[in-house]
Design a protein around this motif. Sequence first.
Motif, short mmCIF file in Angstrom:
data_model
loop_
_atom_site.label_atom_id
_atom_site.label_comp_id
_atom_site.label_asym_id
_atom_site.label_seq_id
_atom_site.Cartn_x
_atom_site.Cartn_y
_atom_site.Cartn_z
N VAL A 163 0.85 -1.18 0.00
CA VAL A 163 0.00 0.00 0.00
C VAL A 163 0.89 1.24 0.00
O VAL A 163 1.89 1.28 0.73
CB VAL A 163 -0.89 0.01 1.27
N VAL A 164 0.55 2.21 -0.84
CA VAL A 164 1.33 3.46 -0.87
C VAL A 164 1.16 4.17 0.47
O VAL A 164 0.05 4.45 0.89
CB VAL A 164 0.85 4.39 -2.01
N GLU A 165 2.29 4.40 1.15
CA GLU A 165 2.22 5.06 2.45
C GLU A 165 2.62 6.53 2.36
O GLU A 165 2.06 7.38 3.03
CB GLU A 165 3.10 4.32 3.45
N LYS A 166 3.62 6.81 1.53
CA LYS A 166 4.08 8.19 1.35
C LYS A 166 4.37 8.41 -0.13
O LYS A 166 4.92 7.53 -0.80
CB LYS A 166 5.38 8.44 2.14
N GLY A 178 6.83 5.54 -1.16
CA GLY A 178 7.09 4.53 -0.14
C GLY A 178 5.92 3.57 -0.05
O GLY A 178 4.78 3.98 0.07
N VAL A 179 6.23 2.28 -0.15
CA VAL A 179 5.20 1.24 -0.15
C VAL A 179 5.36 0.38 1.10
O VAL A 179 6.46 -0.08 1.40
CB VAL A 179 5.31 0.37 -1.42
N ARG A 180 4.28 0.17 1.82
CA ARG A 180 4.30 -0.72 2.99
C ARG A 180 3.87 -2.11 2.52
O ARG A 180 2.79 -2.30 1.98
CB ARG A 180 3.33 -0.19 4.05
N GLY A 202 -2.49 5.25 0.46
CA GLY A 202 -3.56 4.26 0.61
C GLY A 202 -3.84 3.46 -0.65
O GLY A 202 -4.55 2.45 -0.60
N ASP A 203 -3.26 3.89 -1.79
CA ASP A 203 -3.46 3.14 -3.03
C ASP A 203 -2.82 1.75 -2.92
O ASP A 203 -1.67 1.64 -2.49
CB ASP A 203 -2.78 3.86 -4.21
N PRO A 204 -3.54 0.71 -3.33
CA PRO A 204 -2.90 -0.62 -3.35
C PRO A 204 -1.93 -0.71 -4.53
O PRO A 204 -2.14 -0.09 -5.57
CB PRO A 204 -4.08 -1.57 -3.55
N VAL A 205 -0.86 -1.46 -4.33
CA VAL A 205 0.16 -1.65 -5.37
C VAL A 205 0.37 -3.14 -5.55
O VAL A 205 0.45 -3.89 -4.58
CB VAL A 205 1.50 -1.00 -4.93
#
Length: 268
Positions: A163-166, A178-180, A202-205
């Motif tokens: 999930v895109v965090e930053k 930044g992806v969590r 919050g975007d899913p990756v």
Amino acid sequence: MILIFLILLALFQATMVDYLYNNPTYYQLDGAVWETEAFRALRLGESVCRLEKLDFDQLTALMVEHGYDLTGVDSLQADSAPIRAAKPEAYEKLKQAYETILGDLVYFPIPLNEAAEVPDVTYSDSWGDGRTYGGDRRHEGCDIMGEEKPRGFYPVVSMSEGVVEKVGWLEQGGWRIGVRSPSGAYLYYAHLYRYEREWKEGDPVRAGELLGFMGDSGYGKEEGTVGNFPVHLHVGIYLETDNYEELSVNPYWALKYLEKRRLRANFR
Ligand SMILES: [Zn+2]
């Protein structure tokens, strides 16, 4: 009688302490080892990097037995049972740390170019090297260099799902994302030329999804500053631990491990 007992007790204790500290299996799993420099250097070595799939019990046991450095280790035989039995809690935490960092990684962040005349990217281990922009600090990542190609040439794909965090501009990181990952690792991609789309927090990756393109943005107070260093992708991997919200670990060997898992693309 009591005196003899005390002497025997002291002798026993001394022997035990001596045994524990001379036995690497016990010594190297003391304290919060997942917060130490030795752990964070993540020295997987060539043999582990060749594995198709990681067995985290095997990896944990090997790291403890070899003092967290598997470079030059050929035999990947390891017995995790005695280590786990001796220190079950620390063992599980250490194994969890490896799983968090490596368990979700699927793809090398730069696809392999099928246009043979175009040079491939290169990288070396520079984690921990000195950096001066923004004050003296240490390099918290690995730089994948674009060879002789302009900004915007090399695609950058996500190493994991998550999930895109930053996302957006940072003075040091330039255009960064930044992806969590599902297990909790924070995977940081910096100095992009541009994003593939307008990412929002919050975007899913998906693993292997195109995030953007390699560039040289950053090292400037003004948004959009470019050209202050060669075109490259800075990859960072961060772990959350009991005492640190963001603890940088070395991506170099993780990238080596991912080299056999490259998407193929044709870009020129
Ligand atoms: Zn860097």
